[in-house]
Each structure stands twice: as C-alpha cells, then as structure tokens.
Design a protein around this motif. Sequence first.
Motif, mmCIF file in Angstrom:
data_model
loop_
_atom_site.group_PDB
_atom_site.id
_atom_site.type_symbol
_atom_site.label_atom_id
_atom_site.label_comp_id
_atom_site.label_asym_id
_atom_site.label_seq_id
_atom_site.Cartn_x
_atom_site.Cartn_y
_atom_site.Cartn_z
ATOM 1 N N GLY A 193 3.913 3.118 9.811
ATOM 2 C CA GLY A 193 4.699 4.030 8.992
ATOM 3 C C GLY A 193 5.449 5.054 9.835
ATOM 4 N N GLY A 194 6.643 5.405 9.383
ATOM 5 C CA GLY A 194 7.452 6.377 10.121
ATOM 6 C C GLY A 194 6.812 7.756 10.149
ATOM 7 N N GLY A 195 6.157 8.148 9.056
ATOM 8 C CA GLY A 195 5.558 9.485 8.980
ATOM 9 C C GLY A 195 4.525 9.708 10.059
ATOM 10 N N SER A 196 3.724 8.679 10.333
ATOM 11 C CA SER A 196 2.703 8.851 11.375
ATOM 12 C C SER A 196 3.302 8.617 12.763
ATOM 13 N N GLU A 197 4.214 7.672 12.860
ATOM 14 C CA GLU A 197 4.830 7.411 14.171
ATOM 15 C C GLU A 197 5.576 8.660 14.677
ATOM 16 N N ILE A 246 0.478 12.182 -3.166
ATOM 17 C CA ILE A 246 -0.382 11.701 -2.086
ATOM 18 C C ILE A 246 0.300 10.591 -1.287
ATOM 19 N N GLY A 247 0.483 10.843 0.005
ATOM 20 C CA GLY A 247 1.026 9.827 0.900
ATOM 21 C C GLY A 247 -0.016 8.741 1.103
ATOM 22 N N GLY A 248 0.384 7.495 0.904
ATOM 23 C CA GLY A 248 -0.583 6.391 1.030
ATOM 24 C C GLY A 248 -1.141 5.971 -0.316
ATOM 25 N N ALA A 249 -0.592 6.540 -1.411
ATOM 26 C CA ALA A 249 -1.040 6.130 -2.758
ATOM 27 C C ALA A 249 0.180 5.682 -3.565
ATOM 28 N N ALA A 257 0.669 17.511 8.298
ATOM 29 C CA ALA A 257 0.024 16.458 7.507
ATOM 30 C C ALA A 257 0.973 15.308 7.223
ATOM 31 N N GLY A 258 2.128 15.319 7.870
ATOM 32 C CA GLY A 258 3.119 14.266 7.635
ATOM 33 C C GLY A 258 2.639 12.894 8.089
ATOM 34 N N TRP A 259 1.535 12.847 8.824
ATOM 35 C CA TRP A 259 1.008 11.543 9.266
ATOM 36 C C TRP A 259 -0.040 11.021 8.283
ATOM 37 N N CYS A 260 -0.145 11.687 7.128
ATOM 38 C CA CYS A 260 -1.010 11.224 6.039
ATOM 39 C C CYS A 260 -2.453 10.977 6.451
ATOM 40 N N PRO A 261 -3.137 12.017 6.949
ATOM 41 C CA PRO A 261 -4.562 11.845 7.186
ATOM 42 C C PRO A 261 -5.307 11.665 5.855
ATOM 43 N N ILE A 313 0.845 -1.201 0.000
ATOM 44 C CA ILE A 313 0.000 0.000 0.000
ATOM 45 C C ILE A 313 0.880 1.251 0.000
ATOM 46 N N CYS A 314 1.986 1.176 0.715
ATOM 47 C CA CYS A 314 2.865 2.348 0.818
ATOM 48 C C CYS A 314 4.314 1.907 0.677
ATOM 49 N N GLN A 315 5.146 2.824 0.159
ATOM 50 C CA GLN A 315 6.578 2.488 0.032
ATOM 51 C C GLN A 315 7.199 2.299 1.409
ATOM 52 N N ASP A 316 6.677 3.018 2.418
ATOM 53 C CA ASP A 316 7.141 2.783 3.778
ATOM 54 C C ASP A 316 6.350 1.600 4.317
ATOM 55 N N THR A 317 6.961 0.444 4.324
ATOM 56 C CA THR A 317 6.262 -0.755 4.776
ATOM 57 C C THR A 317 6.393 -0.940 6.290
ATOM 58 N N CYS A 343 -2.015 6.320 9.991
ATOM 59 C CA CYS A 343 -2.069 7.027 8.715
ATOM 60 C C CYS A 343 -2.961 6.326 7.700
ATOM 61 N N ALA A 344 -2.879 6.824 6.466
ATOM 62 C CA ALA A 344 -3.633 6.206 5.368
ATOM 63 C C ALA A 344 -3.193 4.760 5.140
ATOM 64 N N ALA A 345 -1.971 4.433 5.540
ATOM 65 C CA ALA A 345 -1.530 3.036 5.443
ATOM 66 C C ALA A 345 -1.793 2.356 6.786
ATOM 67 N N THR A 346 -3.072 2.276 7.136
ATOM 68 C CA THR A 346 -3.458 1.569 8.351
ATOM 69 C C THR A 346 -3.274 0.076 8.101
ATOM 70 N N ARG A 347 -2.391 -0.543 8.891
ATOM 71 C CA ARG A 347 -2.045 -1.951 8.606
ATOM 72 C C ARG A 347 -1.974 -2.736 9.901
ATOM 73 N N HIS A 348 -2.951 -3.580 10.133
ATOM 74 C CA HIS A 348 -2.867 -4.493 11.274
ATOM 75 C C HIS A 348 -3.810 -5.659 11.060
HETATM 76 S S1 SF4 Z 1 0.736 6.566 4.440
HETATM 77 FE FE1 SF4 Z 1 2.167 8.223 4.904
HETATM 78 S S2 SF4 Z 1 2.697 8.038 7.085
HETATM 79 FE FE2 SF4 Z 1 1.728 6.133 6.415
HETATM 80 S S3 SF4 Z 1 3.415 4.782 5.910
HETATM 81 FE FE3 SF4 Z 1 2.793 5.794 4.017
HETATM 82 S S4 SF4 Z 1 4.033 7.653 3.828
HETATM 83 FE FE4 SF4 Z 1 4.230 6.880 5.929
#
Ligand code: SF4
Length: 508
Positions: A150-154, A436-439, A181-185, A65-69, A276-281
């Motif tokens: 994700g690091g951006g939201s953490e 767009i973060g999360g796309a 907005a770095g936590w990608c709402p 979903i996101c490059q930051d896995t 964030c938008a990459a909600t993963r659990h």
């Molecule tokens: S959606 Fe945004 S905060 Fe979440 S992992 Fe991806 S880049 Fe990081």
Amino acid sequence: MSIIKQADFIQSVADALQYISYYHPEDYIQALGEAYRLEESPAAKDAMAQILTNSRMCAEGKRPICQDTGIVVVFVKVGMNARFESNLTLEEMVNEGVRRAYLLPENKLRASIVDDPAGVRKNTKDNTPAVTHVQMVQGDTIEVTVAAKGGGSENKSMLAMLNPNDSIVDWVLEVVPTMGAGWCPPGMLGIGIGGSAEKAMILAKESLMQPIDMHELKARGAQNKLEELRIEIYEKVNNLGIGAQGLGGLTTVLDVKILDYPTHSASLPVAIIPNCAATRHVHFVLDGSGVAELTPPDITRYPDVHWSPSPHARRVNLDTITKAETASWQVGETLLLSGKLLTGRDAAHKRIARMLEKGEKLPVDFSNRFIYYVGPVDAVRDEAVGPAGPTTATRMDSYSQVMLDTGLIGMIGKAERGDAAITEIAKHQAVYLTAIGGAAYLVSKAIKKSHVVAFEDLGMEAIYEFEVVDMPVTVAVSAQGDSVHTSGPEEWRKKIEQHKVINVVNVS
Ligand code: SF4
C-alpha cells in the motif's frame, strides 16, 4: 534441470496477486486477533474489530482487503540449474501476471501505478510495472514471493546513514512517532541494517515477507543480537502508545523484522519500512510441474470477531448538517453518517486549487458538504462501489484553507492532520473525521449509491457523490481544533508508563 514454462510463471503470479488481494496471511490474522483480545483502548479495539471483520468479509466475498491494492513487489530466486522456456524477460513475465490479475473482471483490482512520476503522472491502467528483485541461487527451482504494498505505508519508509556507534533503537524510536498513522497500524516494521543505502532498503522490504512470530520469539527468548534487537524495538515501539490507527492503545506493531548484511567500517545504513493493516504477500515455488497451487486459508480459524456499529454512536444526517451541530462533537466520538457525501483526493484537489487560482467556477458546490478522501475500487456484481476505505489525509493538508474557503464543513480521511491544517479546521469551525484504513470492504457496505459528479477523466481520483447509510467514522479533529491523534497516544503512553494497563508486550 527443471524447465519453467512462461504460461505457468505468468499464471502463478496472477493467481498470487488475486489471492493476496482478499486473503490476509494467517499469521497476521492470528496476531491481530490476539492483539484485539488484549487491547484495552476502546477506540483501538473498535478499529481492530473493523479490520478483522473486513478481513473475513474479503475472504468470503473474494474482494480486496483495501481500496489501495498496492504496488506489486516481487522477489524471485532463480535456481542456477532451472531454465525458463519463454520469449519474454523475467520482468515482462511478472508484468504480464500483474496485468492479468489487476484486470480480472470478477475481482478487478485498483490500478494505482502512474508513469512519468515527476511529470504528468499518467495512470498505466493495469498496475504495471511491478518492482522485481532477482537473485541467482543454488538449485533447480524458482522461488517467488509476491507482495502488494500500500502507498500509505510505503510513504513512511525511511533510510538513515547512521554513524557506526549510533544507537539503532534510538533512531527507530525517533522515527516511528514522526510516521503518524498514515501507515495504518497495527502492522509490522521491516528493518534493514548494513550493506549500502539501497541494500538496506531492500533488506527492510524483504524482511516483511517473513511470518509474524514475535510471541514465539518472546516465549523461547532471543538467541542472537538481532533477535534481542527485534524484541527491544517491539516493546519500546508499543510502549509509545500510538495504537491502532494512531488512536492510542497498546499495540502499534505486531512484530519487528530485521535482516542484515555486512557493511563498510565507516557506515551503518539503517532502513525502516512499515507494513500496514493490508499486509499482503505469498510465497510459492515452481519446479516445472505446472502452475503454483495456493491453498486458501481456513476461514473457520479466523478470530471470532464480528464488528457492528456501537449502539452509543451518534447518528448524523449529512443532508441537513450544520456547523452548530458539528461544533458539539468531541474527539474520539463515534458517528454513523447517512446522506450524501462528496469524494476527492490528490488529483482532484490539485485541479480544484488550479481552477480557483484562475478564477474559474468549480463544477461542484462544496457549501455545507463533507468530502471523503478516497479512490475506490471499481464495482463488480451488484455493488454500488468496490472497496472504498480512506486515504491519508495529510496529503490534502496543503489544500485545507482553499477547500474550507469553498464552504466545506467537514473532511473524512485516515490518520492525523498537520498543525497548519488543524489551525485552518478550527479557524473555519469545520471538523475532520476518520474512517478505518484497512477496512475498505466493510466501509463500502455503507455506500448505497455512487456516481461521478466531476473530473471523470481522473478515474478513481474523480469526484463522486456517495449516498451512505450508517458509515462509521470517528471525530479526529473537533471544531475547536482538538486532535485525537495527539490526545489518544499521549493518554495511552502515560497509562503504559504508569502501569495502569498490562501492555501486550508483557504477555507472551
Ligand atoms: S491499509 Fe492503509 S496503508 Fe495499507 S494499503 Fe490500505 S490504506 Fe494503504
């Protein structure tokens, strides 16, 4: 007594991490689909459409979903009557599962964890170690919740040791706008109240593992103080008008989760962690009968949203671009970029700055170029590059002057820029664009070619040259120094205040 075999535990963790890398939880997808339906801000609606479309593509293509896995966080509840048949410790088994998942050749995930965090920050290459929380409970099963954060939201997590009579709501409303907005709402806020400092943080993180149910809660009404607090914070945060990706809009959070614990009479610890938008659990239970079975979501139930570039978007040729052209771009405008683009993020910027300080020649000429802040996932199959969404731009703020002095004319990242960086952008008549973060998978489809041009040893943080076709971005800071992350939320907060729009929080 159930006996849990080492191999089953490890494989279950590995399967769970692969699963959450490409499947959003269904509750998140449904809540985002509803927020999309109700959203009235065109920019925020477009961002949500990209996130929803990306989500479907990832589910179908089994790509992240996101490059930051993410950093892996695991909550393990061990039944006191269960027993492990293993020669590894619980943490070692978790880490073996992480290693197996992140190195899986068909869907290799980005390794983001660095050892020696205060020193050389060397990548561990397999995303280990995870952060594992263990609790002993009654029963004879092992309950496991696996998350990839994700690091951006953490990075936007906060802890306050409030005075007992302080208002938790006031503190949250003070803190959320400072998170940018770095936590990608749109995502969720996890809040931990009570215990000690570290307990409040763990509660905040654990609360994010619960399903989104704000609409159900509002429909049935709050039945206790914590539920009242959840609704109050949810409504007041959304009324700030921050919106998807901080572009201004009706929905900033899809839910607010709270867990609490008794605390000292002199204390009121409150922790907040955004998701964030990459909600993963995902959650599973092992009872000794084998590897956990994870049911894939029904993709036909995903919201019927299919993003495509706006016909009104301005097409830009990066290979012939000049400052005269970028000077006419207005904040909030959508662009489709084609041509060659350089990349670089934290480690590359640090190295560039060091080389310039020493008077060394840079390996790349940045004159009249755009740089994209990204650390992509490795390519598989016929991909030019794996998922490659933007990273948080504020981390590169302190390098703005140095980079713009090299002749760079534009930067692409996610979320807002700080005041000093905006001043530099205006001074150099440069521009800052956001993707767009999360796309990330959707964005990667615009990247047709990719090769490393410098700092190969930095791995995903190396400088690449991408060749893109119609890469969608928004003008976030204009050459005049206007910022969409200031004007967007201001405009939507006023509209909500003046009831010019029907806010999502009034609809249940
Ligand atoms: S959606 Fe945004 S905060 Fe979440 S992992 Fe991806 S880049 Fe990081």
